[in-house]
Design a protein around this motif. Structure first.
Motif, PDB file in Angstrom:
ATOM      1  N   ASP A  20      -7.299  12.067  -2.882  1.00  0.00           N
ATOM      2  CA  ASP A  20      -7.890  10.916  -2.811  1.00  0.00           C
ATOM      3  C   ASP A  20      -7.957   9.804  -4.026  1.00  0.00           C
ATOM      4  OD1 ASP A  20      -8.397  11.539  -0.176  1.00  0.00           O
ATOM      5  OD2 ASP A  20     -10.581  12.238  -0.498  1.00  0.00           O
ATOM      6  N   ALA A  21      -8.071  10.391  -5.007  1.00  0.00           N
ATOM      7  CA  ALA A  21      -8.031   9.538  -6.188  1.00  0.00           C
ATOM      8  C   ALA A  21      -6.693   9.233  -6.413  1.00  0.00           C
ATOM      9  CB  ALA A  21      -8.767  10.221  -7.349  1.00  0.00           C
ATOM     10  N   ILE A  22      -5.850   9.883  -6.504  1.00  0.00           N
ATOM     11  CA  ILE A  22      -4.473   9.349  -6.490  1.00  0.00           C
ATOM     12  C   ILE A  22      -3.935   8.457  -5.678  1.00  0.00           C
ATOM     13  CG2 ILE A  22      -1.926   9.961  -6.596  1.00  0.00           C
ATOM     14  CD1 ILE A  22      -2.894  12.723  -7.588  1.00  0.00           C
ATOM     15  N   GLU A  23      -4.439   8.590  -4.384  1.00  0.00           N
ATOM     16  CA  GLU A  23      -4.075   7.626  -3.285  1.00  0.00           C
ATOM     17  C   GLU A  23      -4.732   6.190  -3.656  1.00  0.00           C
ATOM     18  OE1 GLU A  23      -4.415   7.151   1.585  1.00  0.00           O
ATOM     19  OE2 GLU A  23      -5.385   8.774   0.543  1.00  0.00           O
ATOM     20  N   ASP A  24      -5.967   6.307  -4.078  1.00  0.00           N
ATOM     21  CA  ASP A  24      -6.630   5.097  -4.238  1.00  0.00           C
ATOM     22  C   ASP A  24      -6.069   4.295  -5.569  1.00  0.00           C
ATOM     23  OD1 ASP A  24      -8.888   3.069  -4.029  1.00  0.00           O
ATOM     24  OD2 ASP A  24      -9.508   4.004  -5.768  1.00  0.00           O
ATOM     25  N   LYS A  25      -5.526   5.217  -6.392  1.00  0.00           N
ATOM     26  CA  LYS A  25      -4.829   4.571  -7.619  1.00  0.00           C
ATOM     27  C   LYS A  25      -3.539   3.795  -7.190  1.00  0.00           C
ATOM     28  CE  LYS A  25      -4.013   5.339 -12.553  1.00  0.00           C
ATOM     29  NZ  LYS A  25      -5.075   4.905 -13.198  1.00  0.00           N
ATOM     30  N   PHE A  26      -2.864   4.227  -6.373  1.00  0.00           N
ATOM     31  CA  PHE A  26      -1.643   3.785  -5.932  1.00  0.00           C
ATOM     32  C   PHE A  26      -1.569   2.904  -4.840  1.00  0.00           C
ATOM     33  CE2 PHE A  26      -0.385   7.459  -8.683  1.00  0.00           C
ATOM     34  CZ  PHE A  26       0.486   6.655  -9.904  1.00  0.00           C
ATOM     35  N   ASN A  27      -2.671   2.561  -4.290  1.00  0.00           N
ATOM     36  CA  ASN A  27      -3.060   1.707  -3.312  1.00  0.00           C
ATOM     37  C   ASN A  27      -2.621   0.136  -3.854  1.00  0.00           C
ATOM     38  OD1 ASN A  27      -3.907   0.156  -1.098  1.00  0.00           O
ATOM     39  ND2 ASN A  27      -5.648   1.435  -0.428  1.00  0.00           N
ATOM     40  N   VAL A  28      -1.308  -0.078  -3.429  1.00  0.00           N
ATOM     41  CA  VAL A  28      -0.939  -1.432  -4.237  1.00  0.00           C
ATOM     42  C   VAL A  28      -1.513  -2.691  -3.299  1.00  0.00           C
ATOM     43  CG1 VAL A  28       0.932  -3.008  -4.248  1.00  0.00           C
ATOM     44  CG2 VAL A  28       1.415  -0.626  -4.629  1.00  0.00           C
ATOM     45  N   PRO A  29      -1.907  -2.745  -1.902  1.00  0.00           N
ATOM     46  CA  PRO A  29      -2.788  -3.870  -1.431  1.00  0.00           C
ATOM     47  C   PRO A  29      -4.090  -3.984  -2.015  1.00  0.00           C
ATOM     48  CG  PRO A  29      -1.642  -2.499   0.152  1.00  0.00           C
ATOM     49  CD  PRO A  29      -1.421  -1.822  -1.071  1.00  0.00           C
ATOM     50  N   LYS A  30      -4.885  -2.985  -2.296  1.00  0.00           N
ATOM     51  CA  LYS A  30      -6.044  -2.652  -2.816  1.00  0.00           C
ATOM     52  C   LYS A  30      -5.971  -3.247  -4.135  1.00  0.00           C
ATOM     53  CE  LYS A  30     -10.028   0.200  -3.729  1.00  0.00           C
ATOM     54  NZ  LYS A  30     -10.799   1.463  -3.643  1.00  0.00           N
ATOM     55  N   ARG A  31      -5.028  -2.770  -5.144  1.00  0.00           N
ATOM     56  CA  ARG A  31      -4.889  -3.133  -6.347  1.00  0.00           C
ATOM     57  C   ARG A  31      -4.766  -4.743  -6.542  1.00  0.00           C
ATOM     58  NH1 ARG A  31      -8.133   0.111  -8.816  1.00  0.00           N
ATOM     59  NH2 ARG A  31      -7.700   2.221  -8.186  1.00  0.00           N
ATOM     60  N   THR A  32      -3.863  -5.182  -5.964  1.00  0.00           N
ATOM     61  CA  THR A  32      -3.449  -6.552  -5.785  1.00  0.00           C
ATOM     62  C   THR A  32      -4.632  -7.369  -5.473  1.00  0.00           C
ATOM     63  OG1 THR A  32      -1.473  -6.042  -4.788  1.00  0.00           O
ATOM     64  CG2 THR A  32      -2.137  -8.233  -4.835  1.00  0.00           C
ATOM     65  N   GLY A  33      -5.473  -6.903  -4.457  1.00  0.00           N
ATOM     66  CA  GLY A  33      -6.645  -7.596  -4.014  1.00  0.00           C
ATOM     67  C   GLY A  33      -7.707  -7.615  -5.317  1.00  0.00           C
ATOM     68  N   GLU A  34      -7.863  -6.609  -6.057  1.00  0.00           N
ATOM     69  CA  GLU A  34      -8.576  -6.433  -7.092  1.00  0.00           C
ATOM     70  C   GLU A  34      -8.113  -7.660  -8.356  1.00  0.00           C
ATOM     71  OE1 GLU A  34      -8.763  -2.341  -8.370  1.00  0.00           O
ATOM     72  OE2 GLU A  34     -10.084  -1.898  -6.601  1.00  0.00           O
TER      73      GLU A  34
END
Length: 75
Positions: A20-34
């Motif tokens: 889950d942590a790896i998936e969260d870290k590589f979630n491009v749309p989420k990171r872009t939004g941040e």
């Protein structure tokens, strides 16, 4: 036997948490939004560097276009 099952369940839970942590870290749309949210906050706090940076980029682009259009082509 119960101890082995408990240990296996702990290992599965740890693996699930890691995945889950790896998936969260590589979630491009989420990171872009941040990143966009941080940029907006920085702009709202002090827009001067953003405006200066935009003007500098525009000047470079205009210069490159002018160089490409008006530059001598000796080939």
């Amino acid at each position: 036997m119960d101890a082995a099952k408990a240990k296996a369940q702990e290992a599965r839970d740890a693996l699930a948490e890691t995945l889950d942590a790896i998936e969260d870290k590589f979630n491009v749309p989420k990171r872009t939004g941040e990143f966009v949210d941080k940029a907006k906050a920085a702009y709202e706090k002090n827009p001067v560097p953003w405006i200066a940076g935009g003007a500098a980029v525009a000047a470079v682009v205009i210069g490159l276009v002018a160089w490409a259009v008006f530059g001598r082509d000796d080939d």
